[in-house]
Design an enzyme around this catalytic site. Structure first.
Site, PDB file in Angstrom:
ATOM      1  N   GLU A 117      48.827  43.415  50.988  1.00 21.58           N
ATOM      2  CA  GLU A 117      49.300  42.599  49.865  1.00 21.58           C
ATOM      3  C   GLU A 117      48.822  41.149  49.943  1.00 21.58           C
ATOM      4  O   GLU A 117      49.617  40.202  50.084  1.00 21.58           O
ATOM      5  CB  GLU A 117      50.825  42.672  49.769  1.00 21.58           C
ATOM      6  CG  GLU A 117      51.304  44.073  49.424  1.00 21.58           C
ATOM      7  CD  GLU A 117      52.786  44.149  49.072  1.00 21.58           C
ATOM      8  OE1 GLU A 117      53.542  43.242  49.434  1.00 21.58           O
ATOM      9  OE2 GLU A 117      53.181  45.137  48.418  1.00 21.58           O
ATOM     10  N   GLU A 153      52.501  52.460  47.889  1.00 21.89           N
ATOM     11  CA  GLU A 153      53.877  52.279  48.374  1.00 21.89           C
ATOM     12  C   GLU A 153      54.845  52.406  47.213  1.00 21.89           C
ATOM     13  O   GLU A 153      54.605  51.857  46.134  1.00 21.89           O
ATOM     14  CB  GLU A 153      54.091  50.873  48.944  1.00 21.89           C
ATOM     15  CG  GLU A 153      53.422  50.565  50.241  1.00 21.89           C
ATOM     16  CD  GLU A 153      53.730  49.127  50.687  1.00 21.89           C
ATOM     17  OE1 GLU A 153      54.742  48.554  50.226  1.00 21.89           O
ATOM     18  OE2 GLU A 153      52.941  48.590  51.463  1.00 21.89           O
TER      19      GLU A 153
HETATM   20  C1  GLA Z   1      55.719  45.582  50.200  1.00 23.37           C
HETATM   21  C2  GLA Z   1      55.101  45.597  51.573  1.00 23.37           C
HETATM   22  C3  GLA Z   1      55.812  46.477  52.541  1.00 23.37           C
HETATM   23  C4  GLA Z   1      57.285  46.411  52.371  1.00 23.37           C
HETATM   24  C5  GLA Z   1      57.632  46.746  50.949  1.00 23.37           C
HETATM   25  C6  GLA Z   1      59.102  46.909  50.676  1.00 23.37           C
HETATM   26  O1  GLA Z   1      55.128  46.386  49.272  1.00 23.37           O
HETATM   27  O2  GLA Z   1      53.726  45.911  51.557  1.00 23.37           O
HETATM   28  O3  GLA Z   1      55.429  46.072  53.835  1.00 23.37           O
HETATM   29  O4  GLA Z   1      57.731  45.140  52.721  1.00 23.37           O
HETATM   30  O5  GLA Z   1      57.088  45.765  50.135  1.00 23.37           O
HETATM   31  O6  GLA Z   1      59.765  45.711  50.475  1.00 23.37           O
END
Ligand code: GLA
Length: 673
Positions: A155, A308
């Protein structure tokens, strides 16, 4: 065969699994993990995200033993690894040795240690250490049989106002403008005596006492996206240099304003999305649908990866409600219906501690004998049945523009007639009536190929480059329908008002000149009279619009602009333009959108199906896969499928109508006739 084709073959169609963090657990637990992964049908895990401190506990001292063991274990159990570079979480020793790696925020405060993403993407020191750990990982695992994909960092997102950022910003500006004269011109620096005579005078735009030169701010947004992209590219190129046939990606976020994903997407083998629709919000699946369409579109219609999502509740909001029984399955099928080729979660096993200890997981704290794990196992079984959809995609006749530059222009630079534009909400306002009517929609940038589309929807395109103007104009001239909303075509790529009156770029296209923008006072409401006699109201925004070649589809029925056009229709070349100059009440706007696409002869396949049953289609040369998803927890529905096929989820033949229970779903395979 592309790298992604090879990946699909390897996982047997759709990837299923999640982030896996064995470094948080005792090796005895790993054995249980892989056993349960197999039970759930997991075929892929993202390993090593944030594991830097476990891989390099001290500078230059590496501990790969645990990762060797887990890679072997996963491989022995037929589970593929999407191996992450751990560079989203620099270890404490790095920030102690080099505190300048910590990002400085706009207000001058420096990040402290204890979170993640605590790096300045322009820092040469951060980049050096990130390159080093990436190289070590690639040296060790490039040819490990478990390796199926590279997951670069996590991210990408930090914005930094450090000295290193200023240095990198100047380099970026020099490359962009070539000369200081060009920069001064673009930034209109004669205004308030901001003229630069030396590159070294330019810094990142810390918060000044009040306002910031809007073009400097805009360029800083562009630069930040590019600086992050440089970090991604550096790591990608390292892993590629060891082995060229493994797909490489990073994970993106939903409506993420700080990175221009159109620019990033071509640098990846697949785009990947992390998404957490809020189960407390009854409409969150609609904005999820838009994201899925965007992600399919980012690489021109190629399948994308749901990287995710949550199995149930998240832990990031003040109130985190569960996904009720059946909703995780439905949401997963929704992503697949819009051309995802994976269903992945954060995370496999719930963490016992740390910030996200209450974030749900495929394997929750309550263990395998839990509602969530049972649903996870059930979904894993169904995904095997859906393997044939992998690699297929969808087509549409409607495109909606989504442009990061325009977003930044509206939301990152002050001094507009009103300063509370919400670009994402505006885009959703345009998208929702199309979604409710089950029209497939692609998302496009000004650089996308537009042939094949009948309608181009252009929400609040305030800032638009000359090239964008040309593309939109040509689309209409060549016979397309453009549906454009107010405050569009106003400034050029340097945020300078286009000459000769509003809407500078689109005066001919719209067939009208705007004398002034008239943002509404709070609570002001205007009566709107449509030419066919219908009545509506509008709020928020008006334009003192003078028709040239355009005609009024609707006018103001009261107030100082009574009689002036509120909605304009213009014939332009072989095409048609509908320009909406005010914020119409939603029902009237929805009708206008529906009429505009119908007038453009866009095919409507699921007419009469209620909005709570989402209908979408993906397919290839031989088959179509019709996804019918009932988002209602109370209502059942019966939907005509238009042909004879097989429901992949039940294996049963289907002809005529399909019955859907509340939260029910069907995925019908139809042969092309
Ligand atoms: C993001 C991150 C994960 C986790 C999720 C859930 O997408 O990439 O590492 O922290 O959020 O909060």
């Amino acid at each position: 065969m592309t790298r992604m084709d090879a990946f699909r073959n390897r996982v047997g169609g759709l990837a299923y699994g999640g982030d896996y963090n064995p470094e948080q657990w005792d090796p005895a637990v790993w054995r249980e993990d892989v056993r349960l992964m197999r039970e759930a049908g997991v075929n892929t895990v993202s390993l090593g995200v944030f594991a830097w401190a476990s891989l390099e506990p001290e500078p230059g001292k590496y501990e790969f033993g645990w990762m060797d063991e887990i890679m072997d274990l996963l491989h022995e159990n037929g589970i593929s690894v999407n191996l992450a570079t751990p560079t989203a979480a620099p270890p404490v020793w790095l920030t102690q040795l080099h505190p300048e790696v910590f990002p400085i925020m706009a207000d001058g405060e420096r990040f402290g240690f204890g979170n993640r993403l605590h790096y300045d993407p322009s820092s040469p020191i951060y980049r050096e250490y990130a390159a080093n750990i990436t190289t070590k990982l690639a040296e060790r695992y490039s040819f490990h049989p478990a390796l199926a994909m590279w997951h670069i960092s996590n991210e990408y997102g930090p914005t930094a106002y450090n000295e290193a950022a200023s240095v990198n910003f100047r380099r970026w500006l020099r490359r962009k403008y070539g000369s200081l004269d060009a920069l001064n011109e673009a930034w209109t620096t004669r205004f308030w005596s901001q003229v630069y005579t030396d590159w070294d005078q330019i810094e990142v735009p810390h918060i000044p006492r009040t306002w910031m030169n809007p073009t400097r701010r805009l360029d800083f947004k562009r630069f930040t996206s590019d600086a992050l992209l440089e970090c991604y590219l550096a790591e990608r190129d390292i892993v590629r240099s060891f082995r060229d046939d493994i797909p490489v990606m990073t994970n993106f976020m939903r409506f993420f304003r700080h990175a221009d994903y159109w620019k990033w997407a071509p640098e990846e083998d697949a785009v990947a999305l992390d998404i957490y629709p809020n189960p407390a919000d009854a409409d969150s699946h609609v904005s999820a649908a838009f994201q899925y369409d965007l992600f399919r579109s980012l690489k021109g219609g190629q399948p994308w990866m749901l990287m995710e999502q949550a199995a149930s509740a998240v832990s990031q909001w003040p109130l985190n409600v569960v996904k009720e029984p059946g909703r995780m399955r439905l949401g997963s099928l929704q992503a697949l219906s819009r051309a995802a080729d994976s269903v992945m979660f954060f995370q496999w096993r719930a963490s016992r501690g740390g910030q996200e200890r209450f974030h749900s997981a495929m394997l929750p704290h309550s263990g395998p004998d839990s509602r969530t794990f049972k649903e996870v196992v059930g979904l894993g079984r169904e995904l095997k049945l859906l393997a044939p959809v992998a690699g297929t995609t969808s087509r549409s006749e409607i495109a909606i523009l989504f442009d990061w530059d325009g977003w930044w222009g509206l939301e990152e630079t002050a001094g507009l007639p009103r300063n509370d534009f919400g670009y994402a909400d505006t885009v959703m306002r345009h998208y929702t009536p199309l979604w409710e009517r089950h029209y497939p929609v692609d998302v496009v940038s000004y650089g996308s190929a537009l042939d094949g589309y009948k309608v181009l929807v252009v929400p609040n395109a305030y800032l638009i480059h000359d090239e964008g103007v040309r593309r939109v104009t040509e689309f209409a001239r060549d016979g397309g329908t453009v549906l454009m909303s107010f405050f569009s075509g106003v400034v050029d790529g340097s945020n300078r008002v286009r000459p000769d009156g509003y809407p500078g770029a689109f005066r001919e296209l719209v067939g009208a000149k705007i004398d002034e923008y008239w943002p509404a006072r709070p609570h002001e409401e205007f009566a709107i009279a449509f030419a066919d006699g219908r009545r509506a109201t509008s709020t928020w925004w008006r334009e003192d619009l003078h028709l040239e070649t355009g005609t009024a589809l609707a006018t103001y029925a009261d107030g100082l602009l009574a009689g002036r056009a509120a909605v304009v229709e213009n014939r332009y070349g072989a095409g048609r333009v509908v320009y909406v100059a005010t914020l119409l009440e939603q029902a009237a706007f929805d009708t206008l959108v529906a009429e505009t696409v119908a007038a453009a002869s866009v095919r409507r396949r699921f007419e009469g199906v209620p909005a709570h049953v989402e209908c979408s289609v993906r397919g290839d040369e031989t088959h179509e896969y019709v996804f019918l998803l009932n988002h209602s927890g109370e209502l059942s529905a019966s939907v005509p499928v238009g042909g004879e096929g097989t429901d992949l989820l039940t294996g049963q033949p289907v002809a005529g109508e399909v019955e859907l229970a509340p939260l029910g779903a069907a995925v019908i395979r139809l042969a092309h006739t």
